[in-house]
Design a protein around this motif. Structure first.
Motif, short mmCIF file in Angstrom:
data_model
loop_
_atom_site.label_atom_id
_atom_site.label_comp_id
_atom_site.label_asym_id
_atom_site.label_seq_id
_atom_site.Cartn_x
_atom_site.Cartn_y
_atom_site.Cartn_z
N ARG A 123 0.82 -1.22 0.00
CA ARG A 123 0.00 0.00 0.00
C ARG A 123 0.85 1.27 0.00
NH1 ARG A 123 -3.66 -3.36 1.48
NH2 ARG A 123 -5.56 -3.31 2.63
N ASN A 124 2.10 1.17 0.46
CA ASN A 124 2.98 2.34 0.57
C ASN A 124 3.93 2.51 -0.60
OD1 ASN A 124 1.94 3.09 3.12
ND2 ASN A 124 3.17 1.50 4.07
N ILE A 125 3.80 1.66 -1.62
CA ILE A 125 4.63 1.76 -2.81
C ILE A 125 3.74 2.26 -3.94
CG2 ILE A 125 6.06 0.51 -4.46
CD1 ILE A 125 6.70 -1.47 -2.19
N PHE A 126 4.10 3.39 -4.53
CA PHE A 126 3.28 4.01 -5.57
C PHE A 126 3.95 3.85 -6.92
CE2 PHE A 126 2.20 5.87 -1.55
CZ PHE A 126 0.82 5.78 -1.56
N VAL A 127 3.14 3.51 -7.92
CA VAL A 127 3.66 3.18 -9.25
C VAL A 127 2.90 3.93 -10.33
CG1 VAL A 127 4.41 0.88 -8.53
CG2 VAL A 127 2.12 1.18 -9.48
N GLU A 128 3.52 3.97 -11.50
CA GLU A 128 2.90 4.49 -12.71
C GLU A 128 2.96 3.39 -13.75
OE1 GLU A 128 4.73 8.14 -13.91
OE2 GLU A 128 4.42 9.06 -11.95
N ASP A 129 1.90 3.23 -14.53
CA ASP A 129 1.86 2.20 -15.55
C ASP A 129 2.97 2.41 -16.57
OD1 ASP A 129 -0.38 0.89 -14.52
OD2 ASP A 129 -1.76 2.21 -15.57
N ALA A 130 3.51 1.29 -17.06
CA ALA A 130 4.53 1.32 -18.11
C ALA A 130 3.97 0.60 -19.32
CB ALA A 130 5.81 0.63 -17.62
#
Length: 76
Positions: free
Chosen positions: A67-74
């Motif tokens: 929950r604390n790791i934020f990502v952006e789609d690749a």
């Protein structure tokens, strides 16, 4: 930007940020996950750990950690 826990299985993403205290950040970065790291979601089943592939390693994370790791789609 979304939480790692929101990724679908098979999705590719880039870690954009990680939130947490010093101990958590130290643990997460020591296993090779940091901003800019490309990951692939291998398993995201409710009530089970999240399984990702990043930096040539399969990594299991608890749902709370994810929950604390934020990502952006690749792109695939």
């Amino acid at each position: 930007m979304k939480s790692l826990i929101e990724l679908d299985e098979g999705s590719l993403a880039v870690i954009s940020s990680i939130k947490g205290d010093r101990r958590y950040l130290s643990r997460i970065t020591s296993i090779g996950l940091n901003a800019g790291c490309m990951i692939k979601m291998l398993q995201n089943v409710h009530a089970r750990p999240v399984l990702v592939f990043g930096r040539d390693t399969m990594i299991a994370l608890s749902r709370e950690e994810s929950r604390n790791i934020f990502v952006e789609d690749a792109a695939k």
